[in-house]
Design a protein around this motif. Structure first.
Motif, PDB file in Angstrom:
ATOM      1  N   LYS A 149      44.353  43.511  47.343  1.00 40.70           N
ATOM      2  CA  LYS A 149      44.348  44.605  46.360  1.00 40.70           C
ATOM      3  C   LYS A 149      45.620  44.670  45.511  1.00 40.70           C
ATOM      4  O   LYS A 149      46.100  45.726  45.161  1.00 40.70           O
ATOM      5  CB  LYS A 149      44.106  45.961  47.048  1.00 40.70           C
ATOM      6  CG  LYS A 149      42.863  45.997  47.907  1.00 40.70           C
ATOM      7  CD  LYS A 149      41.625  45.656  47.127  1.00 40.70           C
ATOM      8  CE  LYS A 149      40.391  45.703  48.016  1.00 40.70           C
ATOM      9  NZ  LYS A 149      39.325  44.856  47.537  1.00 40.70           N
ATOM     10  N   ASP A 150      46.128  43.470  45.141  1.00 38.96           N
ATOM     11  CA  ASP A 150      47.318  43.435  44.287  1.00 38.96           C
ATOM     12  C   ASP A 150      46.971  43.322  42.800  1.00 38.96           C
ATOM     13  O   ASP A 150      47.859  43.208  41.966  1.00 38.96           O
ATOM     14  CB  ASP A 150      48.263  42.310  44.704  1.00 38.96           C
ATOM     15  CG  ASP A 150      47.704  40.915  44.446  1.00 38.96           C
ATOM     16  OD1 ASP A 150      46.507  40.783  44.098  1.00 38.96           O
ATOM     17  OD2 ASP A 150      48.470  39.948  44.602  1.00 38.96           O
ATOM     18  N   GLY A 151      45.680  43.345  42.477  1.00 42.27           N
ATOM     19  CA  GLY A 151      45.265  43.302  41.078  1.00 42.27           C
ATOM     20  C   GLY A 151      45.078  41.902  40.529  1.00 42.27           C
ATOM     21  O   GLY A 151      44.843  41.736  39.337  1.00 42.27           O
ATOM     22  N   LYS A 206      44.555  31.861  44.870  1.00 43.55           N
ATOM     23  CA  LYS A 206      43.752  30.683  45.201  1.00 43.55           C
ATOM     24  C   LYS A 206      43.131  30.842  46.592  1.00 43.55           C
ATOM     25  O   LYS A 206      41.958  30.534  46.794  1.00 43.55           O
ATOM     26  CB  LYS A 206      44.631  29.431  45.142  1.00 43.55           C
ATOM     27  CG  LYS A 206      43.872  28.140  45.319  1.00 43.55           C
ATOM     28  CD  LYS A 206      44.799  26.945  45.123  1.00 43.55           C
ATOM     29  CE  LYS A 206      44.030  25.645  45.174  1.00 43.55           C
ATOM     30  NZ  LYS A 206      44.917  24.489  44.939  1.00 43.55           N
ATOM     31  N   ALA A 207      43.914  31.362  47.541  1.00 48.79           N
ATOM     32  CA  ALA A 207      43.406  31.555  48.908  1.00 48.79           C
ATOM     33  C   ALA A 207      42.267  32.569  48.940  1.00 48.79           C
ATOM     34  O   ALA A 207      41.276  32.377  49.654  1.00 48.79           O
ATOM     35  CB  ALA A 207      44.543  31.994  49.828  1.00 48.79           C
ATOM     36  N   GLU A 208      42.405  33.651  48.164  1.00 51.52           N
ATOM     37  CA  GLU A 208      41.345  34.670  48.128  1.00 51.52           C
ATOM     38  C   GLU A 208      40.062  34.103  47.540  1.00 51.52           C
ATOM     39  O   GLU A 208      38.966  34.351  48.067  1.00 51.52           O
ATOM     40  CB  GLU A 208      41.801  35.881  47.308  1.00 51.52           C
ATOM     41  CG  GLU A 208      42.865  36.697  47.994  1.00 51.52           C
ATOM     42  CD  GLU A 208      43.496  37.739  47.102  1.00 51.52           C
ATOM     43  OE1 GLU A 208      43.916  38.779  47.637  1.00 51.52           O
ATOM     44  OE2 GLU A 208      43.595  37.528  45.870  1.00 51.52           O
ATOM     45  N   LEU A 209      40.189  33.319  46.483  1.00 52.31           N
ATOM     46  CA  LEU A 209      38.992  32.740  45.871  1.00 52.31           C
ATOM     47  C   LEU A 209      38.369  31.701  46.796  1.00 52.31           C
ATOM     48  O   LEU A 209      37.147  31.664  46.968  1.00 52.31           O
ATOM     49  CB  LEU A 209      39.330  32.127  44.503  1.00 52.31           C
ATOM     50  CG  LEU A 209      38.145  31.730  43.641  1.00 52.31           C
ATOM     51  CD1 LEU A 209      37.202  32.908  43.390  1.00 52.31           C
ATOM     52  CD2 LEU A 209      38.630  31.160  42.315  1.00 52.31           C
ATOM     53  N   ALA A 210      39.205  30.898  47.446  1.00 50.89           N
ATOM     54  CA  ALA A 210      38.692  29.897  48.386  1.00 50.89           C
ATOM     55  C   ALA A 210      37.965  30.571  49.550  1.00 50.89           C
ATOM     56  O   ALA A 210      36.905  30.107  49.984  1.00 50.89           O
ATOM     57  CB  ALA A 210      39.833  29.025  48.896  1.00 50.89           C
ATOM     58  N   GLU A 211      38.516  31.679  50.044  1.00 52.79           N
ATOM     59  CA  GLU A 211      37.878  32.423  51.139  1.00 52.79           C
ATOM     60  C   GLU A 211      36.513  32.960  50.712  1.00 52.79           C
ATOM     61  O   GLU A 211      35.549  32.940  51.484  1.00 52.79           O
ATOM     62  CB  GLU A 211      38.780  33.568  51.601  1.00 52.79           C
ATOM     63  CG  GLU A 211      38.218  34.382  52.740  1.00 52.79           C
ATOM     64  CD  GLU A 211      38.069  33.604  54.036  1.00 52.79           C
ATOM     65  OE1 GLU A 211      37.175  33.965  54.831  1.00 52.79           O
ATOM     66  OE2 GLU A 211      38.817  32.641  54.264  1.00 52.79           O
ATOM     67  N   THR A 212      36.424  33.421  49.480  1.00 48.72           N
ATOM     68  CA  THR A 212      35.149  33.909  48.957  1.00 48.72           C
ATOM     69  C   THR A 212      34.127  32.780  48.905  1.00 48.72           C
ATOM     70  O   THR A 212      32.966  32.964  49.284  1.00 48.72           O
ATOM     71  CB  THR A 212      35.338  34.535  47.563  1.00 48.72           C
ATOM     72  OG1 THR A 212      36.246  35.640  47.697  1.00 48.72           O
ATOM     73  CG2 THR A 212      34.027  35.020  46.982  1.00 48.72           C
ATOM     74  N   VAL A 230      44.349  34.502  39.323  1.00 52.50           N
ATOM     75  CA  VAL A 230      43.318  34.751  38.312  1.00 52.50           C
ATOM     76  C   VAL A 230      43.360  36.236  37.994  1.00 52.50           C
ATOM     77  O   VAL A 230      43.213  37.081  38.888  1.00 52.50           O
ATOM     78  CB  VAL A 230      41.913  34.357  38.825  1.00 52.50           C
ATOM     79  CG1 VAL A 230      40.849  34.687  37.790  1.00 52.50           C
ATOM     80  CG2 VAL A 230      41.871  32.879  39.185  1.00 52.50           C
ATOM     81  N   THR A 231      43.590  36.556  36.732  1.00 52.60           N
ATOM     82  CA  THR A 231      43.584  37.942  36.287  1.00 52.60           C
ATOM     83  C   THR A 231      42.160  38.329  35.892  1.00 52.60           C
ATOM     84  O   THR A 231      41.273  37.483  35.804  1.00 52.60           O
ATOM     85  CB  THR A 231      44.508  38.133  35.072  1.00 52.60           C
ATOM     86  OG1 THR A 231      43.997  37.353  33.996  1.00 52.60           O
ATOM     87  CG2 THR A 231      45.946  37.733  35.393  1.00 52.60           C
ATOM     88  N   TYR A 232      41.975  39.601  35.631  1.00 49.78           N
ATOM     89  CA  TYR A 232      40.656  40.083  35.200  1.00 49.78           C
ATOM     90  C   TYR A 232      40.200  39.358  33.933  1.00 49.78           C
ATOM     91  O   TYR A 232      39.061  38.918  33.845  1.00 49.78           O
ATOM     92  CB  TYR A 232      40.720  41.599  34.981  1.00 49.78           C
ATOM     93  CG  TYR A 232      39.377  42.223  34.686  1.00 49.78           C
ATOM     94  CD1 TYR A 232      38.455  42.426  35.701  1.00 49.78           C
ATOM     95  CD2 TYR A 232      39.037  42.614  33.395  1.00 49.78           C
ATOM     96  CE1 TYR A 232      37.218  42.998  35.445  1.00 49.78           C
ATOM     97  CE2 TYR A 232      37.804  43.189  33.133  1.00 49.78           C
ATOM     98  CZ  TYR A 232      36.899  43.378  34.150  1.00 49.78           C
ATOM     99  OH  TYR A 232      35.685  43.947  33.897  1.00 49.78           O
ATOM    100  N   ASP A 258      45.641  40.896  31.786  1.00 49.00           N
ATOM    101  CA  ASP A 258      45.843  42.136  32.530  1.00 49.00           C
ATOM    102  C   ASP A 258      45.525  41.910  33.998  1.00 49.00           C
ATOM    103  O   ASP A 258      44.645  41.151  34.338  1.00 49.00           O
ATOM    104  CB  ASP A 258      44.917  43.234  31.993  1.00 49.00           C
ATOM    105  CG  ASP A 258      45.235  43.586  30.572  1.00 49.00           C
ATOM    106  OD1 ASP A 258      44.332  43.483  29.743  1.00 49.00           O
ATOM    107  OD2 ASP A 258      46.385  43.960  30.302  1.00 49.00           O
ATOM    108  N   GLU A 259      46.271  42.618  34.834  1.00 48.57           N
ATOM    109  CA  GLU A 259      45.940  42.578  36.241  1.00 48.57           C
ATOM    110  C   GLU A 259      44.659  43.344  36.464  1.00 48.57           C
ATOM    111  O   GLU A 259      44.253  44.141  35.624  1.00 48.57           O
ATOM    112  CB  GLU A 259      47.094  43.160  37.067  1.00 48.57           C
ATOM    113  CG  GLU A 259      48.304  42.253  37.031  1.00 48.57           C
ATOM    114  CD  GLU A 259      49.407  42.731  37.929  1.00 48.57           C
ATOM    115  OE1 GLU A 259      49.313  43.833  38.494  1.00 48.57           O
ATOM    116  OE2 GLU A 259      50.391  42.000  38.056  1.00 48.57           O
ATOM    117  N   LEU A 260      44.020  43.115  37.580  1.00 44.71           N
ATOM    118  CA  LEU A 260      42.720  43.708  37.879  1.00 44.71           C
ATOM    119  C   LEU A 260      42.838  45.169  38.184  1.00 44.71           C
ATOM    120  O   LEU A 260      43.759  45.652  38.697  1.00 44.71           O
ATOM    121  CB  LEU A 260      42.081  42.980  39.055  1.00 44.71           C
ATOM    122  CG  LEU A 260      42.050  41.480  38.911  1.00 44.71           C
ATOM    123  CD1 LEU A 260      41.535  40.870  40.192  1.00 44.71           C
ATOM    124  CD2 LEU A 260      41.205  41.048  37.760  1.00 44.71           C
TER     125      LEU A 260
END
Length: 84
Positions: A30-32, A36-42, A66-68, A82-84
């Motif tokens: 939730k850092d906005g 890469k790790a978060e996307l890979a986990e998804t 990856v920003t919004y 922009d951040e998410l």
């Protein structure tokens, strides 16, 4: 406002809300931003493997996140969004 324009606007707002929800679900810390790790986990949760090519396309400015705007495929390639 014509009804079809109102429906387009409402549909667009709903689509933005849906997209925001997807991005926020990937952003595990939730850092906005999506790392890469978060996307890979998804990808793993979806039973797939994220390729390096996909990551490079997803992070056009190479800052490691990856920003919004990048997630949406903004025309602002190479600039931080922009951040998410």
């Amino acid at each position: 406002m014509h009804i079809s324009h109102a429906n387009d606007l409402l549909g667009s707002q709903q689509q933005q809300t849906d997209t925001t929800a997807v991005v926020q679900s990937i952003d595990m810390d939730k850092d906005g931003r999506i790392s890469k790790a978060e996307l890979a986990e998804t990808f793993i949760k979806l039973g797939r493997e994220m390729t390096e090519e996909f990551w490079l396309e997803s992070d056009p400015d190479g800052d490691g996140y990856v920003t919004y705007q990048e997630f949406l495929g903004s025309d602002n390639k190479g600039r931080s969004g922009d951040e998410l």
